[in-house]
Write a protein that holds these residues in place. Sequence first.
Motif, PDB file in Angstrom:
ATOM      1  N   ARG A   7      24.147  12.105  60.127  1.00 40.07           N
ATOM      2  CA  ARG A   7      25.278  11.731  60.583  1.00 40.07           C
ATOM      3  C   ARG A   7      24.369  12.447  61.969  1.00 40.07           C
ATOM      4  O   ARG A   7      24.562  13.582  62.433  1.00 40.07           O
ATOM      5  CB  ARG A   7      25.857  13.228  59.839  1.00 40.07           C
ATOM      6  CG  ARG A   7      27.273  13.595  60.516  1.00 40.07           C
ATOM      7  CD  ARG A   7      27.661  14.963  60.352  1.00 40.07           C
ATOM      8  NE  ARG A   7      27.144  15.897  60.561  1.00 40.07           N
ATOM      9  CZ  ARG A   7      26.794  16.894  60.211  1.00 40.07           C
ATOM     10  NH1 ARG A   7      26.937  17.028  58.605  1.00 40.07           N
ATOM     11  NH2 ARG A   7      25.689  17.575  61.211  1.00 40.07           N
ATOM     12  N   TYR A  51      40.760  10.237  56.586  1.00 43.84           N
ATOM     13  CA  TYR A  51      40.104  11.396  56.294  1.00 43.84           C
ATOM     14  C   TYR A  51      39.816  12.351  58.033  1.00 43.84           C
ATOM     15  O   TYR A  51      39.936  11.934  58.542  1.00 43.84           O
ATOM     16  CB  TYR A  51      38.984  10.707  55.945  1.00 43.84           C
ATOM     17  CG  TYR A  51      38.803  10.448  54.686  1.00 43.84           C
ATOM     18  CD1 TYR A  51      39.164  10.547  53.351  1.00 43.84           C
ATOM     19  CD2 TYR A  51      38.146   8.547  54.341  1.00 43.84           C
ATOM     20  CE1 TYR A  51      39.120   9.961  51.734  1.00 43.84           C
ATOM     21  CE2 TYR A  51      38.798   8.028  52.995  1.00 43.84           C
ATOM     22  CZ  TYR A  51      38.518   9.190  51.846  1.00 43.84           C
ATOM     23  OH  TYR A  51      38.933   7.706  51.081  1.00 43.84           O
ATOM     24  N   PRO A  52      39.647  13.436  56.444  1.00 43.19           N
ATOM     25  CA  PRO A  52      39.253  14.266  58.150  1.00 43.19           C
ATOM     26  C   PRO A  52      38.182  14.201  59.100  1.00 43.19           C
ATOM     27  O   PRO A  52      37.278  13.501  58.493  1.00 43.19           O
ATOM     28  CB  PRO A  52      38.451  16.022  57.286  1.00 43.19           C
ATOM     29  CG  PRO A  52      38.534  15.598  56.138  1.00 43.19           C
ATOM     30  CD  PRO A  52      39.546  14.404  55.854  1.00 43.19           C
ATOM     31  N   ASP A 100      36.635  16.427  61.317  1.00 40.90           N
ATOM     32  CA  ASP A 100      35.933  17.250  61.421  1.00 40.90           C
ATOM     33  C   ASP A 100      34.846  17.427  60.661  1.00 40.90           C
ATOM     34  O   ASP A 100      34.152  17.117  59.434  1.00 40.90           O
ATOM     35  CB  ASP A 100      36.562  18.445  61.393  1.00 40.90           C
ATOM     36  CG  ASP A 100      36.980  19.178  59.641  1.00 40.90           C
ATOM     37  OD1 ASP A 100      36.380  20.208  59.368  1.00 40.90           O
ATOM     38  OD2 ASP A 100      37.439  18.052  59.017  1.00 40.90           O
ATOM     39  N   ASP A 125      27.232  13.266  65.294  1.00 45.32           N
ATOM     40  CA  ASP A 125      28.928  13.963  65.187  1.00 45.32           C
ATOM     41  C   ASP A 125      30.135  13.548  65.966  1.00 45.32           C
ATOM     42  O   ASP A 125      29.302  12.670  66.698  1.00 45.32           O
ATOM     43  CB  ASP A 125      28.653  15.009  65.683  1.00 45.32           C
ATOM     44  CG  ASP A 125      27.260  16.155  64.179  1.00 45.32           C
ATOM     45  OD1 ASP A 125      27.651  15.941  63.546  1.00 45.32           O
ATOM     46  OD2 ASP A 125      27.450  17.438  64.716  1.00 45.32           O
ATOM     47  N   ILE A 161      30.812  13.278  49.901  1.00 46.61           N
ATOM     48  CA  ILE A 161      31.717  12.401  50.786  1.00 46.61           C
ATOM     49  C   ILE A 161      31.043  11.108  50.105  1.00 46.61           C
ATOM     50  O   ILE A 161      31.463  10.346  51.363  1.00 46.61           O
ATOM     51  CB  ILE A 161      31.341  12.831  52.247  1.00 46.61           C
ATOM     52  CG1 ILE A 161      29.794  12.714  52.439  1.00 46.61           C
ATOM     53  CG2 ILE A 161      32.019  14.417  52.312  1.00 46.61           C
ATOM     54  CD1 ILE A 161      29.614  11.580  53.217  1.00 46.61           C
ATOM     55  N   ALA A 216      32.668  19.747  59.373  1.00 46.00           N
ATOM     56  CA  ALA A 216      32.348  20.678  59.148  1.00 46.00           C
ATOM     57  C   ALA A 216      32.892  19.642  57.673  1.00 46.00           C
ATOM     58  O   ALA A 216      32.235  20.604  56.550  1.00 46.00           O
ATOM     59  CB  ALA A 216      32.948  22.018  58.906  1.00 46.00           C
ATOM     60  N   SER A 217      33.648  19.379  57.518  1.00 46.64           N
ATOM     61  CA  SER A 217      33.809  18.078  56.468  1.00 46.64           C
ATOM     62  C   SER A 217      32.995  17.330  55.539  1.00 46.64           C
ATOM     63  O   SER A 217      32.632  17.250  54.697  1.00 46.64           O
ATOM     64  CB  SER A 217      35.044  16.755  56.440  1.00 46.64           C
ATOM     65  OG  SER A 217      36.541  18.114  56.383  1.00 46.64           O
ATOM     66  N   TYR A 218      31.432  17.188  56.312  1.00 46.85           N
ATOM     67  CA  TYR A 218      30.302  16.580  55.636  1.00 46.85           C
ATOM     68  C   TYR A 218      29.079  17.007  56.037  1.00 46.85           C
ATOM     69  O   TYR A 218      28.324  16.477  56.864  1.00 46.85           O
ATOM     70  CB  TYR A 218      30.880  15.347  57.532  1.00 46.85           C
ATOM     71  CG  TYR A 218      32.217  14.291  56.916  1.00 46.85           C
ATOM     72  CD1 TYR A 218      32.098  13.595  55.610  1.00 46.85           C
ATOM     73  CD2 TYR A 218      33.158  14.696  57.691  1.00 46.85           C
ATOM     74  CE1 TYR A 218      33.563  12.899  55.536  1.00 46.85           C
ATOM     75  CE2 TYR A 218      34.186  13.669  58.224  1.00 46.85           C
ATOM     76  CZ  TYR A 218      34.344  13.205  56.663  1.00 46.85           C
ATOM     77  OH  TYR A 218      36.091  12.669  56.520  1.00 46.85           O
ATOM     78  N   ASN A 219      29.025  18.307  55.390  1.00 48.25           N
ATOM     79  CA  ASN A 219      27.565  18.578  55.665  1.00 48.25           C
ATOM     80  C   ASN A 219      26.846  18.556  53.981  1.00 48.25           C
ATOM     81  O   ASN A 219      25.804  18.598  54.128  1.00 48.25           O
ATOM     82  CB  ASN A 219      28.072  20.017  55.540  1.00 48.25           C
ATOM     83  CG  ASN A 219      28.163  20.681  57.146  1.00 48.25           C
ATOM     84  OD1 ASN A 219      28.036  20.299  57.835  1.00 48.25           O
ATOM     85  ND2 ASN A 219      29.027  21.389  56.897  1.00 48.25           N
ATOM     86  N   ARG A 247      33.720   8.426  50.212  1.00 46.23           N
ATOM     87  CA  ARG A 247      33.884   7.765  50.434  1.00 46.23           C
ATOM     88  C   ARG A 247      33.555   7.021  52.567  1.00 46.23           C
ATOM     89  O   ARG A 247      34.289   6.472  53.060  1.00 46.23           O
ATOM     90  CB  ARG A 247      34.555   8.696  51.883  1.00 46.23           C
ATOM     91  CG  ARG A 247      35.357   9.993  51.431  1.00 46.23           C
ATOM     92  CD  ARG A 247      35.486  11.439  52.190  1.00 46.23           C
ATOM     93  NE  ARG A 247      36.050  11.960  51.135  1.00 46.23           N
ATOM     94  CZ  ARG A 247      36.478  13.593  51.993  1.00 46.23           C
ATOM     95  NH1 ARG A 247      36.308  13.067  53.604  1.00 46.23           N
ATOM     96  NH2 ARG A 247      37.678  14.834  51.401  1.00 46.23           N
TER      97      ARG A 247
END
Length: 295
Positions: A215, A259-260, A262, A217, A272, A264-267, A275
């Motif tokens: 990830r 989809y969001p 941020d 960011d 996920i 925090a939604s992808y930890n 998606r």
Amino acid sequence: MAGMEVEIDETDIKAAGGAALSDGRRGLRIHGWEIETSKRSILTSPELQLWEEKLKTTHFPEMIFGNSSLILKHLASGTKIHFNAFDALIGWKQEALPPVEVPAAAKWKFRSQPFQQVILDYDYTFTTPYCGSEKVDTNSEKAGGDILDGGSSVCWEDCEEKIDMVALASKEPILFYDEVVLYEDELADNGVSLLTAKVRVMPSGWFVLLRFWLRVDGVLMRLRDTRLHCVFGENSFPVVLRESCWRECTFSALAAKGYPVDVASYNDPSIISERLPIIKHKTQKLIFNTKTTNL
């Protein structure tokens, strides 16, 4: 298998025909397989220098657990499937993906030269196509399980069969479980690059998940999963399937789908993953050498 805490029951292991490994090793022997995990600390400076010489690069993840591994050995045939950081980084170097474009990368990535402008000319995410290492050693029992230089390659054939994830979700005793981190980089607090291997052993067989999770960011997410499932055979060869699935998506593409975006939604990649669109998928079956195997 994420975040599992498993109480190992010696009675269950014995009932399934298995036994814990001896000599302080972590793992077990069951239905002709020896399954072992080894978790060590990160590479020392002398070890890292040796890796630089062997891999001909000075670029490495922040934390390399180079002496950690997951090993699965089919004792009768000498087939050894194993997972380690060195071979994974060989794959990274050979694939040589272009660096992910990040506006601030020149400022944050090069911790060893914080006051110099350095051009990004390599894949600093350490993305790897690695799906495991393997070899066949017909003298494995004589060599104490170690692979000799004279071993031959393992044969995988493409197939239409799929790993039965529904069956894997059934309530079955877990005889052994472990997670081995192979390498990790936090991209200077701008994301995560992580390669792990998890193993789960049940009375019916074993399951492995090798996962590369990236990830960057605000820019990109990449998930490369390799799943291996072995169904123990009764008076026959075990069936081992290997399924590789690569997923990838930009944050902007996720935003376009509603989809969001941020961080925090992808930890948790397990949550996920659906998606992220699939960009590559393949299933293979392990072909045992019946001439050297005596089950």
